[in-house]
Design an enzyme around this catalytic site. Structure first.
Site, mmCIF file in Angstrom:
data_model
loop_
_atom_site.group_PDB
_atom_site.id
_atom_site.type_symbol
_atom_site.label_atom_id
_atom_site.label_comp_id
_atom_site.label_asym_id
_atom_site.label_seq_id
_atom_site.Cartn_x
_atom_site.Cartn_y
_atom_site.Cartn_z
ATOM 1 N N LYS A 168 0.854 -1.194 0.000
ATOM 2 C CA LYS A 168 0.000 0.000 0.000
ATOM 3 C C LYS A 168 0.885 1.239 0.000
ATOM 4 O O LYS A 168 1.881 1.286 0.735
ATOM 5 C CB LYS A 168 -0.904 -0.028 1.241
ATOM 6 C CG LYS A 168 -1.931 1.100 1.305
ATOM 7 C CD LYS A 168 -2.793 1.005 2.561
ATOM 8 C CE LYS A 168 -3.890 2.051 2.597
ATOM 9 N NZ LYS A 168 -4.738 1.954 3.804
ATOM 10 N N SER A 216 -9.846 2.332 2.834
ATOM 11 C CA SER A 216 -8.912 3.017 1.968
ATOM 12 C C SER A 216 -7.965 2.089 1.210
ATOM 13 O O SER A 216 -7.389 2.500 0.209
ATOM 14 C CB SER A 216 -8.071 3.979 2.793
ATOM 15 O OG SER A 216 -7.246 3.268 3.709
ATOM 16 N N SER A 262 -10.365 0.124 7.024
ATOM 17 C CA SER A 262 -9.701 0.220 5.717
ATOM 18 C C SER A 262 -9.040 -1.056 5.217
ATOM 19 O O SER A 262 -8.592 -1.098 4.071
ATOM 20 C CB SER A 262 -8.648 1.329 5.747
ATOM 21 O OG SER A 262 -9.248 2.584 5.632
#
Lengths: 491, 95
Positions: A78, A159, A183
């Protein structure tokens, strides 16, 4: 080549060790899949050259028989984890050209064990969002589509939407993610994969771009519980560079997944039965209860009375911490700079242009609830309600070992939906945010498809630092659900 | 406790984020929508409850007060938008 990308991470590891596949071959198959599916917009930065060089090094190690736990396994990171020499944007324009001169502890741990990084995945700006629509690098597309409707482009959740889409579309077998209010678990549910948010303190936060420090926690995404457990074992561990990192030994999270569950006490919180919850979500939850009962668990109705206050509490605590954490983006030491007449003008111009609308909104709320005259009414009040939410769980865990809930209040929605009112978007995290406020481990497991053909997830919440028990129950759900459906898009 | 445009201007100044004058009113409407939803926390009885700053149940670790890192000015400055020698450069602050 295509089939290589469909192996589990554990399967890849076995074949790499047996030398029936080469790390280079495996990496190339995934790089080709990434290239073919760029339309998903799952990656902000791809690192194919570095990945192939690492693959060759991995093959050399494997040939000598001294590979580590992840030697030769391609992973996505990420773009919130700082990676030494590789651009790290946090999904924000303000960090468009930021190249960290250091490596986050979690990604360093994965490298230590031999993982190969193929790129940095897209995310909501500074991890603030539940749809990936707030990324400055464009939204991520969910590889799943509604049955008979290829026109509507669905969100992968957020997210960690880029990591979720990449894992679901078979562009990588696993990825890192972070979870501040849901998330990891919400995008995992939206894309039909497994996502673990471990106990707060299990993974070091050092080198992860900070959003809300008392809530942020890193964790893995993968397609099976075992694969996610393997990654979590590697990512976890005490780190002197993070003062909130837990000085506890790390178990092998994948070791006891098949142990029988007989006697395990499962709590079902009545407050999670919300008004307006779609019947399919309730049915999936009831199915989960039945599966765990069949696996030998006893089912107990429990009460978590402050559940409905968790989201409003979160929307004080998280913006307050974010407004403080994001003060560092001032156009002076790194990141975007927009000139001004004087230093204050430079700050205000830089932050107005560098931050997107949702980030600006949360910084303003955070500044407001911390400002003189409002601190007691909002921030202090939220901290007290948070204590009551934690007390609810502490009380519940006297009589149960894990808690079972739906992961999300619905399946993936289309890009552009739920955008009119920020609060509508915030409600996506209604089932996941409690675990962040209470610091508890949570896992989302794919449970089946809804009537539109979209994945639904079930969530298990565990006792602090008892991920082992939680993951055993997750494995039982996985075994019963036998989720084999594939998304419309993917390698 | 509704936010008016003056309050939005004040918190935007505190947060060092420029908000154009014509954006103050729409921003106030947006923030008020969120804050109204948050007001439901007033229903919770928190009498005698200690505020909670975090969940970590461990004492903060201590270490000797000594330098453990440093001597890397080029790394520190490698992302500077503007530098002058071994320093970050900013617009003139003192006349």
């Amino acid at each position: 080549m295509t089939m290589l990308t469909h192996l589990t991470l554990a399967g890849m590891r076995a074949q790499l060790r047996a030398r029936t596949i080469a790390a280079r071959e495996l990496t190339m198959a995934h790089l080709a899949a990434m290239q073919k599916h760029r339309a998903l917009n799952a990656f902000i930065t791809e690192t194919p050259e570095a990945a192939l060089a690492e693959a060759d090094a991995a093959d050399a190690k494997l040939a000598k028989g001294n590979g580590g736990a992840l030697t030769g396994i391609p992973l996505a990171i990420k773009d919130l984890f700082c990676t030494d020499g590789v651009r790290t944007t946090a999904g924000s324009k303000i960090l468009e050209n930021f190249v960290p001169p250091y490596e986050s502890t979690v990604s360093a741990n994965l490298k230590r064990d031999g993982a190969i990084f193929v790129g940095k995945t897209n995310l909501d700006e500074f991890a603030m969002g539940s749809s990936n629509m707030t990324s400055a690098y464009g939204p991520v597309r969910n590889p799943w589509t509604r049955r008979g409707d290829n026109a509507a482009v669905l969100v992968p959740g957020g997210s960690s939407g880029g990591s979720a889409a990449a894992v679901a579309a078979r562009l990588v077998p696993g990825a890192t993610a972070t979870d501040t209010g849901g998330s990891i678990r919400q995008p995992a549910a939206f894309t039909g994969i497994v996502g673990i948010k471990p106990t707060y303190g299990r993974c070091s936060r050092w080198g992860i771009v900070a959003f809300a420090s008392s809530l942020d926690q890193a964790g893995p995404m993968a397609r099976t519980v075992e694969d996610a457990a393997i990654l979590l074992t590697s990512m976890s561990g005490h780190d002197p560079k993070d003062s909130t990192s837990a000085p506890l030994p790390v178990p092998d999270f994948a070791a006891d997944l098949e142990k029988p569950l007989a006697g395990l006490r499962v709590g079902v919180p009545k407050e999670y039965q919300l008004e307006g919850t779609p019947p399919e979500i309730t049915a999936s939850w009831e199915q989960g209860v039945a599966w765990l009962k069949d696996a030998g668990c006893s089912i107990h109705s429990i009460s978590l009375p402050h559940t409905k206050y968790a989201l409003p509490t979160y929307y004080i605590v998280a913006p307050a911490e974010a407004s403080s954490n994001l003060a560092r983006y001032d156009g002076v030491r790194f990141g975007l700079r927009v000139p001004g007449e004087d230093l204050d003008d430079l700050y205000a111009n830089t932050r107005a242009e560098g931050f997107g609308a949702e980030v600006r909104r949360r910084i303003l709320i955070g500044t407001y609830v911390l400002s003189a005259g409002y601190y007691d009414a909002y921030y202090l009040k939220a901290q007290k309600v948070r204590a009551r939410i934690l007390a609810d769980f502490t009380e519940a865990f006297r009589s149960v070992d894990v808690v079972l809930t739906p992961a999300t209040p619905g399946a993936a929605f289309a890009q552009g939906e739920k955008m009119d009112d920020p609060v509508t978007m915030y409600l996506n995290d209604v089932f996941t945010v409690t675990a962040n406020l209470a610091g508890l481990p949570g896992v989302s497991v794919p449970a089946g498809l809804d009537s539109q053909g979209l994945p639904l997830g079930l969530q298990l919440i565990g006792k602090p630092f008892d991920e082992v028990t939680m993951l055993r129950a997750a494995r039982a759900l996985e075994r019963a659900a036998d989720f084999r459906a594939l998304p419309a898009l993917g390698a | 406790m509704a936010l008016d445009t003056d309050t939005v201007r004040r918190i935007a100044d505190l947060a060092r984020i420029r908000v154009a004058d014509d954006q103050l009113a729409p921003m106030a409407v947006e923030l008020n929508g969120i804050m109204r939803w948050i007001e439901q926390l007033n229903e919770v009885d928190t009498e005698g409850v200690a505020p909670m700053t975090g969940v970590a149940d461990f004492a903060l670790p201590m270490r000797d007060d000594m330098v453990t890192d440093g001597g890397a000015p080029d790394k520190v400055l490698s992302n500077a938008p503007e530098r002058a020698g071994a320093f970050f450069a900013v617009p003139k602050v003192v006349e």
